[in-house]
Scaffold this motif. Structure first.
Motif, mmCIF file in Angstrom:
data_model
loop_
_atom_site.group_PDB
_atom_site.id
_atom_site.type_symbol
_atom_site.label_atom_id
_atom_site.label_comp_id
_atom_site.label_asym_id
_atom_site.label_seq_id
_atom_site.Cartn_x
_atom_site.Cartn_y
_atom_site.Cartn_z
ATOM 1 N N GLY A 20 80.400 -32.465 24.933
ATOM 2 C CA GLY A 20 79.083 -32.209 25.493
ATOM 3 C C GLY A 20 78.185 -31.325 24.656
ATOM 4 O O GLY A 20 77.063 -31.024 25.066
ATOM 5 N N ARG A 21 78.660 -30.908 23.461
ATOM 6 C CA ARG A 21 77.866 -29.973 22.656
ATOM 7 C C ARG A 21 76.538 -30.577 22.237
ATOM 8 O O ARG A 21 75.482 -29.933 22.324
ATOM 9 C CB ARG A 21 78.665 -29.541 21.426
ATOM 10 N N PHE A 22 76.555 -31.828 21.794
ATOM 11 C CA PHE A 22 75.324 -32.412 21.257
ATOM 12 C C PHE A 22 74.311 -32.699 22.362
ATOM 13 O O PHE A 22 73.099 -32.564 22.156
ATOM 14 C CB PHE A 22 75.660 -33.670 20.465
ATOM 15 N N ALA A 40 70.549 -31.149 22.528
ATOM 16 C CA ALA A 40 69.357 -31.977 22.764
ATOM 17 C C ALA A 40 68.507 -31.387 23.879
ATOM 18 O O ALA A 40 67.266 -31.339 23.778
ATOM 19 C CB ALA A 40 69.788 -33.406 23.117
ATOM 20 N N GLU A 41 69.157 -30.950 24.945
ATOM 21 C CA GLU A 41 68.426 -30.333 26.056
ATOM 22 C C GLU A 41 67.728 -29.055 25.603
ATOM 23 O O GLU A 41 66.580 -28.779 25.975
ATOM 24 C CB GLU A 41 69.414 -30.033 27.187
ATOM 25 N N GLU A 87 61.916 -24.389 15.398
ATOM 26 C CA GLU A 87 63.252 -24.038 15.874
ATOM 27 C C GLU A 87 63.905 -25.232 16.567
ATOM 28 O O GLU A 87 65.119 -25.460 16.435
ATOM 29 C CB GLU A 87 63.154 -22.853 16.844
ATOM 30 N N ALA A 88 63.103 -26.007 17.302
ATOM 31 C CA ALA A 88 63.633 -27.180 17.996
ATOM 32 C C ALA A 88 64.217 -28.181 17.014
ATOM 33 O O ALA A 88 65.306 -28.738 17.226
ATOM 34 C CB ALA A 88 62.544 -27.838 18.838
ATOM 35 N N MET A 89 63.510 -28.431 15.893
ATOM 36 C CA MET A 89 64.011 -29.397 14.921
ATOM 37 C C MET A 89 65.248 -28.865 14.187
ATOM 38 O O MET A 89 66.113 -29.643 13.782
ATOM 39 C CB MET A 89 62.915 -29.765 13.927
ATOM 40 N N GLU A 93 68.941 -39.649 20.808
ATOM 41 C CA GLU A 93 68.536 -39.166 22.125
ATOM 42 C C GLU A 93 67.852 -37.808 22.020
ATOM 43 O O GLU A 93 66.867 -37.542 22.718
ATOM 44 C CB GLU A 93 69.747 -39.091 23.049
ATOM 45 N N ALA A 94 68.377 -36.932 21.162
ATOM 46 C CA ALA A 94 67.774 -35.609 21.001
ATOM 47 C C ALA A 94 66.357 -35.712 20.448
ATOM 48 O O ALA A 94 65.429 -35.054 20.936
ATOM 49 C CB ALA A 94 68.647 -34.754 20.082
#
Length: 685
Positions: free
Chosen positions: A262-264, A268-269, A282-284, A298-299
């Protein structure tokens, strides 16, 4: 229908006639049910009934049972405008949970009356009834304390809200409660500066409390990190960007240190939440921590959606294209389809409908494609784009999926004054397509279609819509699985005043259930049938059916909702019968139904429902009996703007999750010879 009902045939016939009669005007309803203007005889009858209920309450064993029954009397007193008497009833309640819930009810009454100071005092008293620093878990998990804290925050008592929330032993539930107090504070202040400041303070407390949450072996992976991400998003809405950045940094560290499972998804969340905080760089960086493939696609899609939602659609478009390219690198078909499904929904949210539709053509599994298109349609309908959603039905060949779009679109047309158009759509919704229906979705499909037909469709179209619903039932492979859709139809027929038809449908369902009483789900089937009998006005038969549901094995406490109601089929059905009988003024039958329960706490819940239903018969079932009133049959007795009939002809059924007992899904269907449905274009077309 069955022998034990014979003693109630005359009464059942009378109830059926009353249910079929036109409802009185709203002014008449108000006059009939005004609790402050009862004639002396009625007031004396109700007073005597309350005395009987109180006697039964105090004769129950244990403070929990007595407290729950007396809580019903408190709520009933308030429904009659008897505030002082309600407070007097609270003095008899020894259990902290039920005393707290009762004081919350009185505080709500005071707040509505404009007495905010009195409400704050009552809520402080309610919170102080619980011990500080309790190590043992509370019977209700802390639900009563949550209710108190949220109301304190809404009334501006932040110190009281924090003190109350700190008394919740379970740290995770405590944090959830503090999040809700922040939302309540924002809502109460309509988002003004003072409300944002108050919410920010409450969220800081929530963040501080996350340190007490233990990650147990059965906990969801990265559950605490996800909780902190939610807090950060709320801090952004409260205008506290620095605190949000600290929350996101903490969540990132927790995810990196946590398990690989579940890490990825968690990253993504987090990346999407960072976009809300206007921290795209920071998001990228977080997205780059996710390896190439379905998870990264998905991310990126979530980040693109977040940018589009927050006003930067120009930068969202290239990100969506990057995500689409990423899916082409995925060799595992199910994973690729899941990623495409995710992207379709994210694109639909920000209006990239053409791109989303084109993507659907890349899902070569027909059932997966249909479900992705349905989720896309759900987004459009949530946005009020009903006609755009309707177009997607041309590409969904499974009846139980496409009908979930036809129903809401028909409802929208009917509410806009086009009942003919609504009924035409509803008739089309259940037309055969040559594909086997998705049986796991059939209950929800029928609920939406029948709800729309009974609310806004033409009565002349009932026969066609109901007949097609019956034809669908014939496709259900299991016998007991047919009961739920039969009950759907029976309730719809009852709402239309077609009592004779409803009783015939109920008879079919009853016979089917008893012929399969050794099959798993029999108890739930009888529970559903009893609800249909209530809807048809036949509470005597409903009582008979409910009483025949087997006593649940083991400890009923395991199936108790946080509000104290019981969720075992026997107890839920008898509680509903008790409430429905009390609404009709049949107090003796109501009390008899409550006492039919073989467990003292469940009996207390039934008596509480009787008290409230007697004093407020115009209330809907969910208001009266709590979580036990929730059903999978969201079909209201009347249109939303209309009051219930004088004799409580059918319960107003509130929002509810689908029933647990659903028909199993079929394997991927094969169309009949020559049958088919148009498909979205492939990516190369």
């Amino acid at each position: 229908m069955h022998a034990p009902v014979r003693s109630g045939l005359a009464a059942a016939g009378l109830l059926a006639a009353l249910a079929a009669a036109p409802s009185p005007a709203p002014a008449q309803i108000e006059e009939l049910f005004n609790p402050l203007d009862l004639d002396p005889v009625t007031r004396e009858v109700m007073t005597n009934a309350f005395t009987q209920l109180r006697f039964l309450a105090i004769s129950l064993e244990g403070p929990d049972e007595t407290g729950q029954a007396l809580n019903g009397i408190v709520r009933a007193r308030l429904a009659r405008g008897e505030r002082a008497e309600a407070l007097d009833e609270v003095s008899r309640i020894e259990d902290a949970i039920w005393a707290g819930r009762s004081l919350v009810a009185i505080a709500d009454y005071e707040r509505t009356a404009g007495a905010a100071d009195s409400a704050r005092t009552l809520l402080r008293r309610a919170g102080d009834g619980f011990a500080d620093g309790a190590a043992e878990p509370l019977r209700d998990g802390g639900e009563a304390l949550r209710l108190i804290a949220v109301r304190q925050a809404a009334l501006g008592d932040l110190d009281g809200a924090i003190a109350t929330a700190r008394r919740i032993p379970d740290a995770r539930f405590r944090v959830r409660a503090l999040q809700e107090t922040a939302s309540a504070s924002l809502d109460a202040g309509d988002g003004d500066a003072a409300a944002r400041t108050a919410a920010a303070r409450l969220l800081l407390e929530a963040f501080a409390q996350t340190g007490d949450i233990a990650e147990g072996p059965n906990a969801a992976p990265h559950g605490v990190a996800r909780l902190i991400i939610e807090i950060g998003r709320a801090q952004i809405r409260a205008g506290d960007a620095p605190a949000a950045r600290r929350s996101f940094a903490d969540a990132r560290a927790r995810i990196a240190a946590g398990p690989e499972t579940g890490r990825f998804d968690a990253f993504a969340e987090l990346a999407a939440a960072m976009i809300e905080g206007e921290d795209a760089e920071e998001a990228m960086q977080v997205v780059r921590l996710i390896p190439e493939g379905a998870e990264r696609a998905e991310a990126i899609g979530s980040v693109a959606r977040a940018r589009g939602e927050f006003g930067d659609l120009d930068s969202a478009v290239p990100l969506f294209r990057l995500a689409m390219e990423e899916t082409q690198r995925v060799d595992d078909k199910p994973a690729q389809h899941d990623a495409i499904h995710h992207l379709m929904v994210e694109m639909a949210i920000v209006g990239r409908l053409a791109d989303a539709f084109t993507l659907a053509g890349r899902i070569d599994d027909r059932r997966r494609q249909a479900r992705a298109l349905l989720d896309m349609a759900e987004v459009l309908m949530d946005q009020g784009k009903y006609e755009e959603a309707l177009i997607l039905t041309d590409y969904i060949p499974f009846i139980a999926l496409r009908a979930q779009i036809f129903g809401p679109v028909a409802m929208d047309r009917g509410m806009k004054g086009d009942p003919e158009g609504a009924s035409a759509l509803l008739s089309e919704a259940l037309e055969p397509t040559g594909f086997a229906p998705d049986l796991a979705q059939l209950g929800e499909a029928l609920r939406r279609v029948l709800q729309a037909q009974t609310r806004v469709g033409l009565a002349d179209a009932d026969d066609a819509v109901f007949a097609r619903a019956r034809d669908l039932i014939d496709t259900v492979p299991g016998a007991l699985e047919k009961v739920e859709p039969l009950v759907q139809i029976a309730i719809a027929e009852a709402q239309r005043g077609r009592i004779s038809d409803a009783q015939k449908t109920i008879s079919d369902a009853y016979r089917t259930a008893w012929e399969n009483k050794a099959t798993a789900g029999f108890e739930r089937a009888l529970e559903d049938i009893a609800l249909a009998q209530i809807a048809a006005g036949d509470v005597l038969s409903a009582f008979d059916t409910a009483a025949r549901i087997p006593v649940p094995p083991g400890a009923p406490e395991a199936a108790r909702a946080p509000d104290g109601s019981f969720l075992e089929p026997r107890f839920r059905a008898l509680t509903r019968v008790a409430a429905a009988s009390a609404r009709l003024g049949e107090t003796d039958l109501a009390i008899r139904a409550a006492q039919q329960m073989d467990y003292a706490s469940a009996r207390a819940a039934g008596l509480a429902a009787v008290a409230v239903a007697m004093a407020a018969p115009q209330s809907d079932l969910l208001e009266i009996v709590g979580q036990a009133g929730r059903t999978g049959f969201e079909i209201d007795a009347l249109a939303a703007a209309a009051p219930p009939g004088r004799f409580g002809e059918a319960p107003a059924l509130g929002d509810a999750p689908a029933l647990d007992e659903q028909a199993p899904a079929l394997d991927d269907p094969q169309p009949s010879e020559g049958a088919g449905a148009p498909r979205p274009p492939t990516a190369t077309q």
